[in-house]
Design a protein around this motif. Structure first.
Motif, short mmCIF file in Angstrom:
data_model
loop_
_atom_site.label_atom_id
_atom_site.label_comp_id
_atom_site.label_asym_id
_atom_site.label_seq_id
_atom_site.Cartn_x
_atom_site.Cartn_y
_atom_site.Cartn_z
N GLU A 318 43.75 5.64 0.69
CA GLU A 318 42.60 6.16 -0.04
C GLU A 318 41.34 6.15 0.82
O GLU A 318 40.50 7.04 0.70
N GLU A 322 39.20 9.47 1.62
CA GLU A 322 37.76 9.56 1.41
C GLU A 322 37.05 10.02 2.68
O GLU A 322 36.17 10.89 2.64
N THR A 429 32.40 13.76 -2.70
CA THR A 429 33.59 12.94 -2.51
C THR A 429 33.63 11.79 -3.51
O THR A 429 34.68 11.46 -4.06
N LEU A 433 36.79 11.20 -6.09
CA LEU A 433 37.65 10.01 -6.05
C LEU A 433 37.42 9.07 -7.22
O LEU A 433 38.23 8.18 -7.46
#
Length: 435
Positions: A318, A322, A429, A433
């Motif tokens: 993750e 990102e 972003t 997320l």
């Protein structure tokens, strides 16, 4: 997370996909009004997660004149306060860098919508011991954690380090022994503080910092001196086989047959198709139908994003996603004035794929040969000079001290333009997320 993210990236359902099925990003309906003064950098913890973003004011023409320092930090705090008022940062730590001489300004601003604000003070401590005794408790009561750069303040204020929670150290030398000595001094002058090391230029350097006791690092940490393996995980190979069929606009039945070899992937696709994101009136249980409904363009994006989880459950996945989305979105935004929509899609894809070699720890050339993205993407990522190269270099430099004047000029951007686009990419972003 991926279902929402794909829907956010996708074009309207009635938009026909281009022949070359690449990742596309729709333009935001309206751009937030940023002045382009803030610059940010990611802060990584020992688990290789982005623990926070540090915000600072970009260097202004008068920045070296001390008479303007107060005004600059006031602008910084106003910009941060405005940013926090318009965006939810409850799940992301924010650090602010400002001068010691101006930390009293923190009492004039409202940061109550953050669980905690970390402030890294730099420069000379020109406050008296009596001023500090009065000021520091007031700052602490506002849920502000105070840290400082590793300068010579301990000589004039030897007890100050006892109250600091963070010490920031910039790498001055690649020599391990020198860095070890600097870390030891930081631990001595601020025994209760966490250590944040800046300007790291490789994964090896970051790991060395952690071995020496650093709690956080910043810089270009996603680089290896050489590839660690020359084979791909089985899950990557399966994903890529389907990815290539999609890019070739293969028949839906052929793609469905390939998907059926991975029951888990088939189930994920059906869940996505039947999710609220697509808003279908009737559920779909047939893979052939699902592929037709989603379309090759959306399916290509969906599979591209899943490449970041192709190694299974990894702590780094993750974080890399990102970082890759930050690069991709920044490149796409920076190129909008110079490139058409299709080319901006390729800019996004270049940024997205730029960290896959690090994730899989394979040579980039081998990875690109397997993925077979459009030629412009391949050439840019392999270091050939292309029209995309300045934008890729811009994205890379954004993870260090920031782009040079020449790099900004090559992308026809001002420093203010860059900061504004970098912040827009970061917030985009975050939004992607967080859902």
């Amino acid at each position: 997370m991926f279902r929402w993210l794909i829907d956010k990236l996708a074009p309207p359902p009635n938009q026909s996909p281009p022949q070359d099925a690449t990742v596309a990003v729709t333009a935001a309906p309206s751009k937030p009004d940023y002045s382009g003064l803030l610059r940010r950098r990611a802060i990584y913890n020992r688990h290789w997660q982005i623990a926070a973003y540090a915000l600072t004011l970009r260097e202004l023409p008068h920045a070296k004149h001390s008479t303007h320092a107060y005004r600059d930090d006031e602008v910084l705090l106003c910009q941060v306060e405005r940013l926090l008022a318009n965006h939810d940062f409850k799940h992301t730590d924010i650090w602010v860098e400002m001068a010691w001489s101006n930390i009293a300004q923190l009492l004039l601003h409202d940061f109550s919508n953050l669980p905690v604000l970390r402030v890294i003070a730099h420069g000379n401590v020109n406050l008296s011991a009596a001023d500090l005794i009065e000021l520091l408790p007031q700052i602490s009561q506002r849920n502000i954690i105070l840290g400082a750069t590793a300068k010579h303040w301990h000589q004039s204020h030897p007890t100050l380090g006892e109250q600091l929670k963070i010490v920031a150290l910039s790498i001055q030398s690649p020599d391990f022994a020198v860095l070890s000595q600097q870390v030891a001094i930081c631990r001595q002058i601020a025994p209760h503080a966490q250590l944040w090391i800046n300007d790291v230029d490789s994964r090896e350097a970051a790991e060395a910092c952690f071995q020496l006791g650093a709690d956080f690092v910043s810089g270009q940490v996603f680089t290896w001196p050489e590839a660690q393996q020359i084979h791909f995980p089985d899950s990557f190979i399966r994903l890529n086989q389907i990815l290539q069929l999609v890019r070739q606009n293969a028949d839906a039945k052929l793609i469905a047959d390939e998907l059926k070899s991975d029951p888990a992937l088939s189930a994920r696709l059906l869940r996505y198709v039947n999710s609220a994101a697509l808003g279908l009136s009737h559920p779909i249980s047939n893979l052939d139908q699902a592929i037709v409904v989603v379309g090759n363009q959306r399916l290509y994006r969906w599979l591209s994003l899943l490449l970041f989880s192709s190694k299974g459950e990894q702590e780094l996945d993750e974080t890399l996603l990102e970082a890759a989305l930050n690069r991709a979105r920044l490149m796409e935004l920076a190129g909008q004035k110079q490139f058409n929509h299709v080319e901006c899609e390729l800019l996004f894809l270049t940024g997205l794929f730029s960290l896959l070699d690090f994730l899989l720890r394979v040579p980039r050339a081998l990875l690109l040969k397997e993925l077979n993205p459009p030629e412009q993407v391949i050439k840019t990522l392999l270091g050939d000079s292309t029209p995309f190269t300045p934008y890729f270099e811009l994205a890379l430099s954004s993870e260090l001290a920031g782009p040079s004047i020449d790099q900004l000029a090559a992308c026809q951007l001002s420093a203010g333009d860059f900061n504004r686009l970098q912040m827009e990419a970061t917030l985009w972003t975050f939004s992607a997320l967080a859902t």
